[in-house]
Design a protein around this motif. Structure first.
Motif, PDB file in Angstrom:
ATOM      1  N   ASN A 231       0.820  -1.213   0.000  1.00  0.00           N
ATOM      2  CA  ASN A 231       0.000   0.000   0.000  1.00  0.00           C
ATOM      3  C   ASN A 231       0.851   1.258   0.000  1.00  0.00           C
ATOM      4  O   ASN A 231       0.499   2.267  -0.617  1.00  0.00           O
ATOM      5  N   LYS A 232       1.998   1.220   0.683  1.00  0.00           N
ATOM      6  CA  LYS A 232       2.906   2.374   0.670  1.00  0.00           C
ATOM      7  C   LYS A 232       3.493   2.577  -0.723  1.00  0.00           C
ATOM      8  O   LYS A 232       3.682   3.709  -1.167  1.00  0.00           O
ATOM      9  N   VAL A 233       3.785   1.474  -1.400  1.00  0.00           N
ATOM     10  CA  VAL A 233       4.284   1.571  -2.770  1.00  0.00           C
ATOM     11  C   VAL A 233       3.241   2.237  -3.665  1.00  0.00           C
ATOM     12  O   VAL A 233       3.555   3.134  -4.456  1.00  0.00           O
ATOM     13  N   LYS A 234       1.998   1.804  -3.543  1.00  0.00           N
ATOM     14  CA  LYS A 234       0.931   2.386  -4.371  1.00  0.00           C
ATOM     15  C   LYS A 234       0.769   3.880  -4.094  1.00  0.00           C
ATOM     16  O   LYS A 234       0.611   4.678  -5.030  1.00  0.00           O
ATOM     17  N   GLU A 235       0.812   4.260  -2.829  1.00  0.00           N
ATOM     18  CA  GLU A 235       0.691   5.676  -2.497  1.00  0.00           C
ATOM     19  C   GLU A 235       1.880   6.461  -3.038  1.00  0.00           C
ATOM     20  O   GLU A 235       1.734   7.596  -3.505  1.00  0.00           O
ATOM     21  N   GLY A 236       3.065   5.841  -2.983  1.00  0.00           N
ATOM     22  CA  GLY A 236       4.263   6.499  -3.524  1.00  0.00           C
ATOM     23  C   GLY A 236       4.169   6.715  -5.019  1.00  0.00           C
ATOM     24  O   GLY A 236       4.618   7.748  -5.541  1.00  0.00           O
ATOM     25  N   ILE A 237       3.585   5.763  -5.718  1.00  0.00           N
ATOM     26  CA  ILE A 237       3.399   5.904  -7.174  1.00  0.00           C
ATOM     27  C   ILE A 237       2.418   7.039  -7.461  1.00  0.00           C
ATOM     28  O   ILE A 237       2.631   7.857  -8.367  1.00  0.00           O
ATOM     29  N   LYS A 238       1.346   7.112  -6.677  1.00  0.00           N
ATOM     30  CA  LYS A 238       0.371   8.188  -6.863  1.00  0.00           C
ATOM     31  C   LYS A 238       1.005   9.553  -6.594  1.00  0.00           C
ATOM     32  O   LYS A 238       0.695  10.536  -7.271  1.00  0.00           O
ATOM     33  N   ASP A 239       1.874   9.616  -5.591  1.00  0.00           N
ATOM     34  CA  ASP A 239       2.552  10.887  -5.303  1.00  0.00           C
ATOM     35  C   ASP A 239       3.395  11.334  -6.489  1.00  0.00           C
ATOM     36  O   ASP A 239       3.502  12.535  -6.765  1.00  0.00           O
ATOM     37  N   ARG A 240       3.975  10.386  -7.195  1.00  0.00           N
ATOM     38  CA  ARG A 240       4.878  10.721  -8.305  1.00  0.00           C
ATOM     39  C   ARG A 240       4.132  10.972  -9.609  1.00  0.00           C
ATOM     40  O   ARG A 240       4.542  11.813 -10.405  1.00  0.00           O
ATOM     41  N   TYR A 241       3.034  10.250  -9.831  1.00  0.00           N
ATOM     42  CA  TYR A 241       2.333  10.342 -11.119  1.00  0.00           C
ATOM     43  C   TYR A 241       0.875  10.752 -10.978  1.00  0.00           C
ATOM     44  O   TYR A 241       0.144  10.768 -11.964  1.00  0.00           O
ATOM     45  N   PHE A 242       0.432  11.028  -9.749  1.00  0.00           N
ATOM     46  CA  PHE A 242      -0.914  11.516  -9.458  1.00  0.00           C
ATOM     47  C   PHE A 242      -1.979  10.419  -9.469  1.00  0.00           C
ATOM     48  O   PHE A 242      -2.942  10.496  -8.729  1.00  0.00           O
ATOM     49  N   THR A 243      -1.835   9.415 -10.324  1.00  0.00           N
ATOM     50  CA  THR A 243      -2.760   8.283 -10.327  1.00  0.00           C
ATOM     51  C   THR A 243      -2.000   7.018 -10.709  1.00  0.00           C
ATOM     52  O   THR A 243      -1.000   7.085 -11.431  1.00  0.00           O
ATOM     53  N   ILE A 244      -2.491   5.882 -10.236  1.00  0.00           N
ATOM     54  CA  ILE A 244      -1.936   4.597 -10.661  1.00  0.00           C
ATOM     55  C   ILE A 244      -2.160   4.402 -12.155  1.00  0.00           C
ATOM     56  O   ILE A 244      -1.334   3.834 -12.871  1.00  0.00           O
ATOM     57  N   GLU A 245      -3.288   4.912 -12.659  1.00  0.00           N
ATOM     58  CA  GLU A 245      -3.656   4.730 -14.064  1.00  0.00           C
ATOM     59  C   GLU A 245      -2.676   5.396 -15.015  1.00  0.00           C
ATOM     60  O   GLU A 245      -2.687   5.116 -16.215  1.00  0.00           O
ATOM     61  N   ALA A 246      -1.817   6.263 -14.492  1.00  0.00           N
ATOM     62  CA  ALA A 246      -0.836   6.935 -15.350  1.00  0.00           C
ATOM     63  C   ALA A 246       0.125   5.938 -15.984  1.00  0.00           C
ATOM     64  O   ALA A 246       0.648   6.190 -17.074  1.00  0.00           O
ATOM     65  N   LEU A 247       0.353   4.822 -15.313  1.00  0.00           N
ATOM     66  CA  LEU A 247       1.270   3.789 -15.816  1.00  0.00           C
ATOM     67  C   LEU A 247       0.458   2.527 -16.055  1.00  0.00           C
ATOM     68  O   LEU A 247       0.067   1.836 -15.110  1.00  0.00           O
ATOM     69  N   GLN A 248       0.199   2.216 -17.323  1.00  0.00           N
ATOM     70  CA  GLN A 248      -0.703   1.119 -17.643  1.00  0.00           C
ATOM     71  C   GLN A 248      -0.212  -0.221 -17.103  1.00  0.00           C
ATOM     72  O   GLN A 248      -1.000  -1.027 -16.596  1.00  0.00           O
ATOM     73  N   GLY A 249       1.084  -0.470 -17.220  1.00  0.00           N
ATOM     74  CA  GLY A 249       1.622  -1.725 -16.727  1.00  0.00           C
ATOM     75  C   GLY A 249       1.445  -1.853 -15.226  1.00  0.00           C
ATOM     76  O   GLY A 249       1.062  -2.912 -14.718  1.00  0.00           O
ATOM     77  N   VAL A 250       1.712  -0.764 -14.497  1.00  0.00           N
ATOM     78  CA  VAL A 250       1.539  -0.762 -13.046  1.00  0.00           C
ATOM     79  C   VAL A 250       0.067  -0.933 -12.696  1.00  0.00           C
ATOM     80  O   VAL A 250      -0.287  -1.675 -11.771  1.00  0.00           O
ATOM     81  N   GLN A 251      -0.797  -0.261 -13.441  1.00  0.00           N
ATOM     82  CA  GLN A 251      -2.229  -0.374 -13.180  1.00  0.00           C
ATOM     83  C   GLN A 251      -2.703  -1.822 -13.303  1.00  0.00           C
ATOM     84  O   GLN A 251      -3.414  -2.333 -12.427  1.00  0.00           O
ATOM     85  N   TYR A 252      -2.300  -2.499 -14.365  1.00  0.00           N
ATOM     86  CA  TYR A 252      -2.731  -3.872 -14.594  1.00  0.00           C
ATOM     87  C   TYR A 252      -2.194  -4.791 -13.500  1.00  0.00           C
ATOM     88  O   TYR A 252      -2.925  -5.635 -12.970  1.00  0.00           O
ATOM     89  N   THR A 253      -0.920  -4.617 -13.136  1.00  0.00           N
ATOM     90  CA  THR A 253      -0.313  -5.471 -12.114  1.00  0.00           C
ATOM     91  C   THR A 253      -0.951  -5.237 -10.748  1.00  0.00           C
ATOM     92  O   THR A 253      -1.221  -6.187 -10.002  1.00  0.00           O
ATOM     93  N   THR A 254      -1.203  -3.987 -10.389  1.00  0.00           N
ATOM     94  CA  THR A 254      -1.818  -3.709  -9.091  1.00  0.00           C
ATOM     95  C   THR A 254      -3.272  -4.183  -9.037  1.00  0.00           C
ATOM     96  O   THR A 254      -3.751  -4.569  -7.967  1.00  0.00           O
ATOM     97  N   GLN A 255      -3.955  -4.159 -10.159  1.00  0.00           N
ATOM     98  CA  GLN A 255      -5.321  -4.696 -10.182  1.00  0.00           C
ATOM     99  C   GLN A 255      -5.305  -6.187  -9.852  1.00  0.00           C
ATOM    100  O   GLN A 255      -6.148  -6.680  -9.087  1.00  0.00           O
ATOM    101  N   LYS A 256      -4.349  -6.895 -10.415  1.00  0.00           N
ATOM    102  CA  LYS A 256      -4.231  -8.325 -10.110  1.00  0.00           C
ATOM    103  C   LYS A 256      -3.834  -8.535  -8.653  1.00  0.00           C
ATOM    104  O   LYS A 256      -4.382  -9.407  -7.964  1.00  0.00           O
ATOM    105  N   LEU A 257      -2.890  -7.740  -8.189  1.00  0.00           N
ATOM    106  CA  LEU A 257      -2.447  -7.885  -6.804  1.00  0.00           C
ATOM    107  C   LEU A 257      -3.562  -7.554  -5.817  1.00  0.00           C
ATOM    108  O   LEU A 257      -3.711  -8.234  -4.788  1.00  0.00           O
ATOM    109  N   ASP A 258      -4.347  -6.534  -6.114  1.00  0.00           N
ATOM    110  CA  ASP A 258      -5.475  -6.197  -5.237  1.00  0.00           C
ATOM    111  C   ASP A 258      -6.414  -7.393  -5.100  1.00  0.00           C
ATOM    112  O   ASP A 258      -6.879  -7.713  -3.992  1.00  0.00           O
TER     113      ASP A 258
END
Length: 305
Positions: A231-258
């Protein structure tokens, strides 16, 4: 001009800027149509420069109407580009008087020649004067009593002047984008996303596997440690790119992990099911996708070094 526009496109397409602008669809569409218009009008202007000399009888009016309008549209596009990115509006008259003069030439000659300023003035192009290098503009001021005038408009000089000044605007715009991005990156200097993952969680994952065949009392604690880091990693990504959706690969991987985290929380930690194969498969999937996310994190950390 083309290279400057392309560089601005590239940086505006960076997830950091793209997601920020995309939140306002008006600015988003204004940004890209402005860049398109800058490039498209440059094509029109370049085509004009490549023309053979002409007169009023072989396309002269069409060519002059076209290039003067293209110059005006390009200025508007540069203005709207700054509006989309920085809520800034150019005052051409005070900030770029040479560009303002070109706008006035356009307005007088082909924009509103039959009525300017509530009948303040009237204008027409001298037909016999038309050639590639320019034309003579006649101006009359019956309402104000000003002296009528005949002005030679040098189109080639207008093009050269505008080329220099629009390039300056784009260069300043690119410089500000780069500066803003660097300031954003500096906020995370020395703060790596990888720091949220302690020793790749090897120990914690091993304890999850131990809880499959028997009841390991600390499995919940180790599961929570992995979840907290994730969860800290996800929040850190949002801090850097504003949304997880900004990085499609990260978005897909986090959806699976969730999904996997939710299933394991339910079926391994809270109310453990008896199907050891299913539990092992889900832990395998958790570890595999977590490693995939770690690789993405390493790339993000490199960018924000």
């Amino acid at each position: 001009m083309k290279e400057l526009s392309r560089n601005i496109r590239d940086l505006c397409n960076h997830p950091w800027k793209r997601e920020l602008v995309f939140q306002d669809r008006i600015k988003w569409n204004k940004l890209w149509t402005s860049l398109d218009a800058i490039e498209d009008t440059q094509l029109a202007i370049d085509s004009y420069l490549n023309l053979e000399d002409f007169s009023s009888n072989n396309g002269g009016y069409l060519f002059i109407y076209g290039v003067m309008q293209a110059l005006n549209i390009q200025q508007d596009a540069a203005n709207n580009l700054l509006s989309a990115l920085y809520d800034k509006t150019i005052n051409f008259k005070t900030e770029y008087p040479d560009l303002y003069q070109i706008r006035e030439h356009r307005n007088n000659s082909i924009g509103h020649p039959t009525k300017r300023g509530n009948d303040k003035s009237f204008h027409f192009i001298g037909r016999a004067s038309i050639k590639k290098s320019g034309f003579t503009l006649a101006s009359y001021y019956p309402k104000t009593g000003e002296t009528s005038k005949f002005e030679d408009i040098n189109i080639i000089q207008c093009i050269e002047t505008q080329d220099d000044l629009i390039k300056n605007i784009l260069t300043e715009t690119m410089g500000k984008l780069e500066s803003d991005f660097q300031k954003h990156k500096n906020k995370f200097k020395g703060k790596k996303l990888a720091d949220f993952i302690h020793n790749d969680f090897h120990y914690e994952f091993s304890k999850l596997y131990e809880n499959v065949g028997r009841d390991y009392p600390l499995a919940g604690m180790n599961f929570d440690i992995i979840c907290e880091g994730y969860n800290k990693v996800k929040e850190g990504i949002k801090d850097r790119y504003f949304t997880i959706e900004a990085l499609q690969g990260v978005q897909y991987t986090t959806q699976k992990l969730d999904y996997i985290f939710n299933r394991l929380k339910r079926d391994l930690i809270d109310n453990k099911i008896s199907d050891e194969f299913e539990l092992s498969i889900f832990i395998d999937a958790l570890e595999s996708n977590f490693k995939e996310l770690q690789e993405m994190i390493d790339e993000i950390d490199k960018e924000f070094e």
